[in-house]
Design an enzyme around this catalytic site. Structure first.
Site, short mmCIF file in Angstrom:
data_model
loop_
_atom_site.label_atom_id
_atom_site.label_comp_id
_atom_site.label_asym_id
_atom_site.label_seq_id
_atom_site.Cartn_x
_atom_site.Cartn_y
_atom_site.Cartn_z
CG ASN A 139 -2.11 0.91 1.09
OD1 ASN A 139 -2.48 1.28 -0.03
ND2 ASN A 139 -2.72 1.27 2.20
CE1 TYR A 145 -0.10 -1.49 10.31
CE2 TYR A 145 -0.84 -1.82 8.05
CZ TYR A 145 -1.06 -1.94 9.41
OH TYR A 145 -2.21 -2.52 9.86
N1 LIG Z 1 -8.28 -1.47 11.69
C1 LIG Z 1 -7.97 -2.04 10.53
O1 LIG Z 1 -8.58 -1.73 9.49
C2 LIG Z 1 -6.89 -3.05 10.45
C3 LIG Z 1 -6.71 -3.72 9.23
C4 LIG Z 1 -5.73 -4.69 9.13
C5 LIG Z 1 -4.94 -4.98 10.24
N2 LIG Z 1 -5.13 -4.29 11.41
C6 LIG Z 1 -4.26 -4.63 12.52
O2 LIG Z 1 -5.08 -5.00 13.61
C7 LIG Z 1 -4.43 -4.66 14.83
C8 LIG Z 1 -5.37 -3.83 15.70
O3 LIG Z 1 -5.72 -2.67 14.96
P1 LIG Z 1 -6.81 -1.64 15.50
O4 LIG Z 1 -7.34 -0.94 14.31
O5 LIG Z 1 -7.74 -2.30 16.45
O6 LIG Z 1 -5.86 -0.61 16.29
P2 LIG Z 1 -6.22 0.53 17.37
O7 LIG Z 1 -7.69 0.73 17.46
O8 LIG Z 1 -5.35 1.70 17.00
O9 LIG Z 1 -5.69 -0.12 18.76
C9 LIG Z 1 -4.33 -0.35 18.92
C10 LIG Z 1 -4.07 -1.19 20.14
O10 LIG Z 1 -2.63 -1.42 20.20
C11 LIG Z 1 -2.11 -0.88 21.41
N3 LIG Z 1 -0.83 -0.22 21.17
C12 LIG Z 1 -0.60 0.91 20.46
N4 LIG Z 1 0.70 1.27 20.54
C13 LIG Z 1 1.30 0.34 21.32
C14 LIG Z 1 2.61 0.17 21.80
N5 LIG Z 1 3.60 1.04 21.51
N6 LIG Z 1 2.88 -0.88 22.62
C15 LIG Z 1 1.89 -1.74 22.94
N7 LIG Z 1 0.63 -1.64 22.53
C16 LIG Z 1 0.33 -0.61 21.72
C17 LIG Z 1 -3.14 0.12 21.89
O11 LIG Z 1 -3.03 0.26 23.32
P3 LIG Z 1 -3.36 1.69 24.06
O12 LIG Z 1 -4.86 1.79 24.10
O13 LIG Z 1 -2.73 1.57 25.39
O14 LIG Z 1 -2.74 2.77 23.19
C18 LIG Z 1 -4.44 -0.52 21.43
O15 LIG Z 1 -4.86 -1.50 22.36
C19 LIG Z 1 -3.14 -3.94 14.44
O16 LIG Z 1 -2.06 -4.85 14.45
C20 LIG Z 1 -3.42 -3.48 13.02
O17 LIG Z 1 -2.23 -3.32 12.28
C21 LIG Z 1 -6.09 -3.35 11.53
#
Ligand SMILES: NC(=O)c1ccc[n+]([C@@H]2O[C@H](COP(=O)([O-])OP(=O)(O)OC[C@H]3O[C@@H](n4cnc5c(N)ncnc54)[C@H](OP(=O)(O)O)[C@@H]3O)[C@@H](O)[C@H]2O)c1
Length: 240
Positions: A139, A145
């Site tokens: 992307n 990433y």
């Molecule tokens: N959303 C999408 O469309 C999507 C698509 C494909 C893959 N993903 C993957 O799915 C996973 C979850 O995504 P999400 O969209 O649910 O993310 P999100 O809403 O941004 O939540 C991120 C989570 O990761 C934790 N985190 C952030 N920085 C961190 C750090 N430095 N050390 C430890 N923990 C940390 C946060 O904890 P705090 O609350 O303490 O900050 C939170 O619990 C990720 O790996 C992402 O790459 C997401």
């Protein structure tokens, strides 16, 4: 309630929160976020184990505590915590590259390493690494990433093969999932014009919901998925 313990990293928001809510009844959970204050209303039957995984010292301490406090009772790991810093690589500062590699790839690798010995002794356990559709498609503005997410898919396939090389009879499974665009804080940051472009590429004509990912994770952790191993499961509404 089952005695099986499941670690979910990044469990305070988004996908991790939906996964932990869905698994809460069936399992004892070890919930991770950067800090305990990231959580509200945690059921006392669950455990908190927090660390900023971008800090190598905290990652090291997290893995030590995971092994010491939960190692022999751990059944599953969902390596879900992840971060993005979307911009062209030429403008990406090295410290952001390091943080992406550390949180999205090195931390899951070290967590797999921390739990694997006990899984081999138990001859059971499930690891689900949360990759992304962009790990396969690539992307623009997400080069590092995307590289971390491709790395998680390769890590999962390699470890599945490694387990079978070390241990003939076992029920250990290591998988990755590749969500498409799911509505969370992470995708809320995408500018509207890009969101419209992404939508055009999704045959389902909508972004995904966190529960649509959580349900797949629950299935993959369960014995119903006992023959699904060493593969990457797409959850993306049909993006090619
Ligand atoms: N959303 C999408 O469309 C999507 C698509 C494909 C893959 N993903 C993957 O799915 C996973 C979850 O995504 P999400 O969209 O649910 O993310 P999100 O809403 O941004 O939540 C991120 C989570 O990761 C934790 N985190 C952030 N920085 C961190 C750090 N430095 N050390 C430890 N923990 C940390 C946060 O904890 P705090 O609350 O303490 O900050 C939170 O619990 C990720 O790996 C992402 O790459 C997401």
């Amino acid at each position: 309630m089952s005695e099986k313990k499941i670690l979910i990293t990044g469990a305070s928001r988004g996908l991790g929160l939906a996964i932990s809510n869905l698994l809460s009844k069936e399992y004892t959970l070890i919930l991770h976020a950067t800090r305990e204050e990231s959580f509200t209303n945690v059921d006392p039957k669950h455990h908190l184990l927090c660390a900023d995984l971008s800090d190598p010292g905290q990652l090291n301490e997290f893995c030590k505590r995971l092994k010491k406090e939960h190692g022999d009772t751990l059944y599953g790991v969902v390596n879900n915590a992840g971060i993005t810093f979307d911009k062209p690589l030429i403008y990406q500062p090295e410290n952001e590259i390091d943080r992406l590699l550390q949180v999205n790839l090195k931390a899951p690798i070290m967590i797999c390493k921390a739990v694997m010995k006990q899984f081999l002794l138990n001859k059971s356990g499930v690891i689900i690494n949360v990759s992304s559709c962009v790990g396969e498609t690539g992307n623009a503005f997400q080069a590092v990433y995307s590289a971390t997410k491709a790395g998680l898919a390769a890590l999962s396939k390699s470890l599945a093969r490694e387990v079978s090389a070390l241990n003939e009879e076992h029920s250990i499974r290591i998988l990755s999932i590749a969500p498409g665009f799911i509505e969370t804080d992470m995708t809320d940051k995408i500018p509207e014009n890009y969101r419209q472009d992404y939508l055009k590429a999704i045959p389902a004509n909508r972004f995904g919901k966190v529960n649509e990912v959580a349900e797949v994770v629950a299935f993959l952790l369960s014995d119903k998925a006992s023959y699904i191993n060493g593969t990457n499961i797409n959850i993306n509404g049909g993006i090619l």
